[in-house]
Enzyme design. Structure first.
Site, short mmCIF file in Angstrom:
data_model
loop_
_atom_site.label_atom_id
_atom_site.label_comp_id
_atom_site.label_asym_id
_atom_site.label_seq_id
_atom_site.Cartn_x
_atom_site.Cartn_y
_atom_site.Cartn_z
N LYS A 6 44.34 40.68 32.55
CA LYS A 6 43.19 40.90 31.68
C LYS A 6 42.97 42.40 31.43
CE LYS A 6 40.84 36.57 32.88
NZ LYS A 6 40.61 35.95 31.57
N VAL A 12 43.16 34.37 28.51
CA VAL A 12 44.44 34.18 29.19
C VAL A 12 44.20 33.71 30.62
CG1 VAL A 12 45.53 35.93 27.76
CG2 VAL A 12 44.60 36.59 29.99
N HIS A 32 31.82 32.98 29.26
CA HIS A 32 32.39 31.91 30.08
C HIS A 32 32.18 30.58 29.36
CE1 HIS A 32 32.30 29.47 34.09
NE2 HIS A 32 33.41 29.30 33.41
N SER A 38 35.93 32.89 34.52
CA SER A 38 34.98 32.07 35.27
C SER A 38 34.51 32.73 36.56
CB SER A 38 35.59 30.70 35.59
OG SER A 38 36.81 30.86 36.28
#
Length: 380
Positions: A116, A109, A159, A138
């Site tokens: 999160k 998301v 990632h 990220s």
């Protein structure tokens, strides 16, 4: 795989470490990243449940997946029959139905810590005990996300790089509680997905993006001091980079870069001088390719076009902040941009957030457009 005694990030992981079988996956978030990750899993033969909060978002996500597969069919990479088989492996849904059967749940998301953590608290209640809980982030703190669950040993960062069904790099982020079995599982999954999985330690920006921030900062300071975005990008691409840093910034979105710089300022306190142009462009609504203008202008071809308005604003900004502009050479551009990146890589190694210099080089050559013939930033 290095032995535990060699590298702390690999602690407890060996070729004999057992792995969890990944036969079914579930993804939260049907946006660009969630859709691409779904395709990567489906391409490897792993069925996926793809969840989003609205039917409209799900419809957009599935339409994007179909469009990407249609491009592959048009280019002759797969047949129309294979396309339909793979799309059929991705099941869109609004709720958490069937998530209890998933062997891995990947959250993909918006980059918001609060969101999160909310999602991880929810999936903690429904996932089976041996389910790997992964976040596609990220920059954000894996340990803080894991803290929203009662099983931090099962939480790991994955990632992916956009487009996730194409880009080879997978930065695997180990939190302080992540078990060796979960690490071994996702390293094996990376191979199944035909990706280059590189294990790194937790910390803002992990390895790849953390090294990008000083690189971006130095490039923007060069512009305020006398260069133009096109001059900096031209020097970098001539040297071998796949894209110039300002073109990269425009592609990713200037609002994202500005938010990361704000986070860095908050963490560093009275740190080194930070550029101011980025915030000014964001305030003008110039967010990059998605708004048709950022450091450059863009037409329907999405090729960067130098913009006299930006160059005039740079000169005005330099006067306001008391910077005397001067001639910047190609050699200074290369040295300041690359050495700032390399110095950050040295700090990462010193902190043990990467196991080896070659891991950093692998990240940069497979995910950041660093020229392979230069060997990666640390080798260079």
């Amino acid at each position: 795989v290095p032995t535990a005694s060699e590298f702390a990030v690999y602690s407890g992981v060996s070729k004999d470490t057992p792995v969890y079988a990944i036969r079914q996956a579930a993804i939260i978030g049907a946006g660009t990243m969630g859709g691409g990750i779904s395709m990567a899993l489906a391409n490897a033969g792993i069925p996926v449940r793809l969840k989003d909060s609205s039917q409209a978002a799900l419809d957009r996500g599935i339409a994007g997946i179909r469009k990407n597969y249609e491009i592959s069919v048009k280019r002759g990479r797969i047949t129309a029959e294979v396309m339909e088989q793979r799309i059929a492996m991705i099941r869109p849904q609004l709720g958490y139905d069937g998530f209890g059967d998933a062997d891995i749940i990947i959250e993909a998301v918006f980059e918001s810590m609060d969101l999160k953590k909310q999602i991880f608290a929810e999936i903690d209640k429904i996932a089976k005990p041996e389910c790997v809980l992964a976040t596609n982030t990220s920059t954000l703190d894996i340990d803080e996300i894991a803290g929203a669950t009662g099983r931090p040993q099962m939480v790991i960062g994955l990632h992916f790089f956009s487009p996730a069904h194409v880009m080879r790099l997978l930065e695997i982020v180990r939190g302080k509680a992540t078990s060796a079995q979960v690490v071994a599982t996702v390293l094996a999954l990376a191979k199944t997905l035909r990706k280059v999985g590189v294990l790194v330690g937790n910390g803002y920006g992990f390895v790849g993006n953390r090294m990008m921030f000083p690189y971006m900062r130095e490039a923007q300071l060069l512009v305020e001091e006398g260069a133009t975005p096109a001059q900096v990008d031209g020097a970098l691409t001539e040297w071998g980079m796949a894209m110039g840093i300002f073109a990269v910034d425009d592609m990713g979105g200037l609002d994202l870069g500005a938010r990361c710089f704000a986070d860095i300022r908050a963490m560093q306190g009275a740190g080194p001088r930070m550029p101011v142009m980025l915030d000014r462009l964001v305030a003008m609504g110039r967010l990059g390719q998605k708004t048709g203008a950022g450091w450059y202008r863009y037409d329907e071809t999405r090729k960067p076009i130098p913009d006299a308005e930006v160059e005039a604003l740079i000169e005005q900004t330099a006067r306001e902040i008391g910077v005397t502009r001067r001639t910047i050479t190609r050699e200074e551009i290369i040295e300041r941009c690359l050495y700032s990146m390399i110095n950050e890589g040295a700090k990462i190694l010193e902190e043990g957030r990467a196991a080896r210099a070659s891991d950093i080089d692998t990240i940069y050559m497979t995910g950041y457009g660093f020229p392979a013939y230069r060997g990666g930033p640390m080798w260079f």
